[in-house]
Write a protein that holds these residues in place. Structure first.
Motif, mmCIF file in Angstrom:
data_model
loop_
_atom_site.group_PDB
_atom_site.id
_atom_site.type_symbol
_atom_site.label_atom_id
_atom_site.label_comp_id
_atom_site.label_asym_id
_atom_site.label_seq_id
_atom_site.Cartn_x
_atom_site.Cartn_y
_atom_site.Cartn_z
ATOM 1 N N SER A 1 0.797 -1.207 -0.009
ATOM 2 C CA SER A 1 -0.001 0.067 0.118
ATOM 3 C C SER A 1 0.839 1.192 -0.011
ATOM 4 C CB SER A 1 -0.932 0.098 1.292
ATOM 5 O OG SER A 1 -1.540 -1.247 1.349
ATOM 6 N N LEU A 2 1.846 1.292 0.840
ATOM 7 C CA LEU A 2 2.817 2.324 0.853
ATOM 8 C C LEU A 2 3.387 2.610 -0.640
ATOM 9 C CD1 LEU A 2 3.888 4.221 3.130
ATOM 10 C CD2 LEU A 2 5.929 2.774 3.411
ATOM 11 N N ILE A 3 3.775 1.556 -1.273
ATOM 12 C CA ILE A 3 4.486 1.526 -2.539
ATOM 13 C C ILE A 3 3.408 2.256 -3.402
ATOM 14 C CG2 ILE A 3 5.618 0.474 -4.509
ATOM 15 C CD1 ILE A 3 6.795 -1.397 -2.317
ATOM 16 N N ALA A 4 2.327 1.637 -3.456
ATOM 17 C CA ALA A 4 1.248 2.255 -4.380
ATOM 18 C C ALA A 4 0.834 3.785 -4.148
ATOM 19 C CB ALA A 4 0.075 1.412 -3.958
ATOM 20 N N LEU A 5 1.058 4.139 -2.923
ATOM 21 C CA LEU A 5 0.652 5.429 -2.549
ATOM 22 C C LEU A 5 1.690 6.447 -3.054
ATOM 23 C CD1 LEU A 5 -1.413 5.311 0.953
ATOM 24 C CD2 LEU A 5 -2.233 5.998 -1.550
ATOM 25 N N CYS A 6 3.054 6.136 -2.707
ATOM 26 C CA CYS A 6 4.254 6.697 -3.003
ATOM 27 C C CYS A 6 4.420 6.976 -4.532
ATOM 28 C CB CYS A 6 5.490 6.057 -2.468
ATOM 29 S SG CYS A 6 5.712 6.142 -0.718
ATOM 30 N N GLY A 7 4.078 5.442 -5.311
ATOM 31 C CA GLY A 7 3.975 5.869 -6.844
ATOM 32 C C GLY A 7 2.921 6.535 -7.209
ATOM 33 N N ALA A 8 1.705 6.745 -6.575
ATOM 34 C CA ALA A 8 0.636 7.619 -7.053
ATOM 35 C C ALA A 8 1.310 9.165 -6.825
ATOM 36 C CB ALA A 8 -0.470 7.520 -6.272
ATOM 37 N N ALA A 9 1.694 9.329 -5.746
ATOM 38 C CA ALA A 9 2.394 10.740 -5.283
ATOM 39 C C ALA A 9 3.404 10.895 -6.325
ATOM 40 C CB ALA A 9 2.713 10.705 -3.954
ATOM 41 N N GLY A 10 4.102 10.098 -6.422
ATOM 42 C CA GLY A 10 5.436 10.195 -7.819
ATOM 43 C C GLY A 10 4.958 10.724 -9.096
ATOM 44 N N PHE B 1 2.420 -2.279 -10.067
ATOM 45 C CA PHE B 1 2.863 -3.371 -9.361
ATOM 46 C C PHE B 1 2.554 -3.725 -8.267
ATOM 47 C CE2 PHE B 1 5.559 -3.880 -13.242
ATOM 48 C CZ PHE B 1 5.678 -5.232 -13.455
ATOM 49 N N ALA B 2 2.599 -2.508 -7.362
ATOM 50 C CA ALA B 2 1.991 -2.798 -5.919
ATOM 51 C C ALA B 2 0.616 -3.131 -5.782
ATOM 52 C CB ALA B 2 2.324 -1.368 -5.192
ATOM 53 N N LEU B 3 -0.222 -2.577 -6.829
ATOM 54 C CA LEU B 3 -1.627 -2.965 -6.466
ATOM 55 C C LEU B 3 -1.917 -4.324 -7.054
ATOM 56 C CD1 LEU B 3 -3.505 0.222 -8.064
ATOM 57 C CD2 LEU B 3 -3.787 -1.008 -6.203
ATOM 58 N N ALA B 4 -0.930 -5.016 -7.907
ATOM 59 C CA ALA B 4 -0.966 -6.250 -8.374
ATOM 60 C C ALA B 4 -0.618 -7.234 -7.018
ATOM 61 C CB ALA B 4 -0.072 -6.837 -9.644
ATOM 62 N N VAL B 5 0.259 -6.740 -6.527
ATOM 63 C CA VAL B 5 0.561 -7.510 -4.980
ATOM 64 C C VAL B 5 -0.484 -7.309 -4.063
ATOM 65 C CG1 VAL B 5 2.099 -7.420 -3.150
ATOM 66 C CG2 VAL B 5 3.170 -7.274 -5.251
ATOM 67 N N ILE B 6 -1.423 -6.387 -4.023
ATOM 68 C CA ILE B 6 -2.391 -6.176 -3.285
ATOM 69 C C ILE B 6 -3.459 -7.139 -3.720
ATOM 70 C CG2 ILE B 6 -4.332 -4.612 -2.368
ATOM 71 C CD1 ILE B 6 -2.080 -2.625 -2.358
ATOM 72 N N TYR B 7 -3.618 -7.209 -4.998
ATOM 73 C CA TYR B 7 -4.981 -7.917 -5.515
ATOM 74 C C TYR B 7 -4.612 -9.460 -5.186
ATOM 75 C CZ TYR B 7 -6.588 -4.246 -8.515
ATOM 76 O OH TYR B 7 -6.766 -2.915 -8.962
ATOM 77 N N LEU B 8 -3.242 -9.972 -5.209
ATOM 78 C CA LEU B 8 -2.815 -11.220 -4.905
ATOM 79 C C LEU B 8 -2.919 -11.634 -3.510
ATOM 80 C CD1 LEU B 8 -1.576 -13.249 -7.040
ATOM 81 C CD2 LEU B 8 0.754 -12.469 -6.011
ATOM 82 N N LEU B 9 -2.804 -10.681 -2.666
ATOM 83 C CA LEU B 9 -3.020 -10.714 -1.216
ATOM 84 C C LEU B 9 -4.294 -10.749 -0.966
ATOM 85 C CD1 LEU B 9 -0.456 -8.447 0.319
ATOM 86 C CD2 LEU B 9 -0.378 -10.892 0.361
ATOM 87 N N ALA B 10 -5.327 -10.050 -1.531
ATOM 88 C CA ALA B 10 -6.493 -10.218 -1.306
ATOM 89 C C ALA B 10 -7.415 -11.445 -1.768
ATOM 90 C CB ALA B 10 -7.273 -8.973 -1.576
ATOM 91 N N GLY B 11 -6.581 -12.349 -2.573
ATOM 92 C CA GLY B 11 -7.332 -13.552 -3.138
ATOM 93 C C GLY B 11 -7.563 -13.273 -4.712
ATOM 94 N N PHE B 12 -7.180 -12.423 -5.278
ATOM 95 C CA PHE B 12 -7.571 -12.204 -6.704
ATOM 96 C C PHE B 12 -6.533 -12.416 -7.670
ATOM 97 C CE2 PHE B 12 -10.559 -9.492 -4.252
ATOM 98 C CZ PHE B 12 -11.624 -9.707 -4.700
ATOM 99 N N GLN B 13 -6.250 -13.778 -7.862
ATOM 100 C CA GLN B 13 -5.044 -14.010 -8.808
ATOM 101 C C GLN B 13 -5.088 -13.747 -10.375
ATOM 102 O OE1 GLN B 13 -4.440 -18.186 -7.883
ATOM 103 N NE2 GLN B 13 -4.058 -17.751 -5.890
ATOM 104 N N PHE B 14 -6.300 -13.935 -10.707
ATOM 105 C CA PHE B 14 -6.570 -13.526 -12.243
ATOM 106 C C PHE B 14 -6.285 -12.236 -12.391
ATOM 107 C CE2 PHE B 14 -8.866 -12.806 -15.875
ATOM 108 C CZ PHE B 14 -8.196 -13.586 -17.025
ATOM 109 N N MET B 15 -6.825 -11.294 -11.359
ATOM 110 C CA MET B 15 -6.832 -10.064 -11.533
ATOM 111 C C MET B 15 -5.419 -9.401 -11.454
ATOM 112 S SD MET B 15 -9.782 -8.707 -12.231
ATOM 113 C CE MET B 15 -10.116 -10.123 -13.055
#
Lengths: 178, 106
Positions: free
Chosen positions: A10-19, A38-52
């Motif tokens: 989440s931190l990486i996603a937010l820093c990327g967005a700020a960047g 990429f950080a969002l993809a990791v979050i999707y994976l952690l939330a259980g959405f592999q295809f997403m």
């Protein structure tokens, strides 16, 4: 472990967005956006959405951002954007204040929504297996949602034609412009 | 999954707010378009968080992922059209500055 990874991503996603907003050149914005995706993809994976997660990397990082890079290189905007231009200059802070107010307001709405979101007890310890297994997804996409699926295919076709018409260089001296 | 799904909504709200902020304060058209992509991603995250909130271990809720697929498709189409417009605009104005185009007097 999974929680720590989530907060890191989440931190990486937010820093990327700020960047994206703060980068001096358009190229820097693209790279920040890539980190965010990429950080969002990791979050999707952690939330259980592999295809997403796979689709996120393939479509966003693989296709859309490459399109952005192509255009930036084609128009040579990497150099053009090097001076940091915010648009308060012509509007002198009125527009900037409005922008900040809207952004903070949306953030607050999200905060309230997140607090209101009631969590059924059974879901809290939902298993880590994917919600979007390809089998289920295909059954839904080609069954119940086949009409929107076809509509989206038509949209892609129309987009393809529209982009060719828009980006086509007008021929000089052929007499078909006014 | 050991983090509360509400935090997905929080992250999505923050990302969307950053996208709106960037869209409003940057003058470069391409960066504006990137901020739109950021907002669409926040919307995707909201769909997926909702799906996560509503699916039990036996009954997966597929509406979130399905809508995310559609949003991704539309985002790709939008990026293609937007970038084609930027190319056409750049040919006309020799600039990617959003304030260079003032014909509409917005």
């Amino acid at each position: 472990m999974s929680a720590a990874l989530f907060y890191l991503a989440s931190l990486i996603a937010l820093c990327g967005a700020a960047g994206v907003i703060l980068a001096k050149s358009a190229m820097g914005s693209v790279i920040s956006l890539l980190a965010s995706f990429f950080a969002l993809a990791v979050i999707y994976l952690l939330a259980g959405f592999q295809f997403m997660a796979a689709a996120q990397i393939l479509v966003y990082a693989g296709a859309i951002l490459v399109l952005f890079l192509f255009v930036i290189m084609l128009l040579n905007l990497g150099a053009l954007g090097t001076k940091f231009e915010l648009s308060f200059a012509p509007f002198q802070s009125a527009r900037a204040k409005l922008a900040c107010a809207i952004a903070v307001g949306l953030g607050l709405i999200g905060l309230i929504a997140a607090q209101r979101a009631s969590l059924p007890e059974s879901v809290a310890q939902a298993s880590a297996e994917p919600i979007d297994s390809v089998h289920n997804l295909a059954l839904a996409l080609f069954g119940r949602y086949s009409l929107p699926f076809q509509a989206v295919s038509v949209l892609l076709l129309v987009t393809m034609v529209a982009v060719m018409v828009l980006a086509k260089r007008k021929r000089v001296g052929k007499g078909n412009e006014q | 999954m050991s983090f509360p799904p509400e935090h997905l909504l929080l992250l999505s709200a923050a990302l969307f707010a950053l996208g709106v902020l960037g869209f409003l304060i940057r003058r470069n058209v391409i960066v504006s378009l990137m901020c739109i992509e950021l907002m669409l991603n926040a919307a995707n995250l909201t769909f997926l968080a909702a799906s996560r909130l509503h699916s039990g271990s036996e009954t997966p809720d597929l509406q979130g992922p399905i809508f995310t697929i559609f949003v991704i498709t539309v985002a790709a189409a939008e990026a293609a059209v937007g970038l084609a417009l930027i190319i056409a605009l750049y040919r006309l104005k020799q600039s990617a500055d959003i304030d260079a185009t003032t014909e509409m007097k917005g």
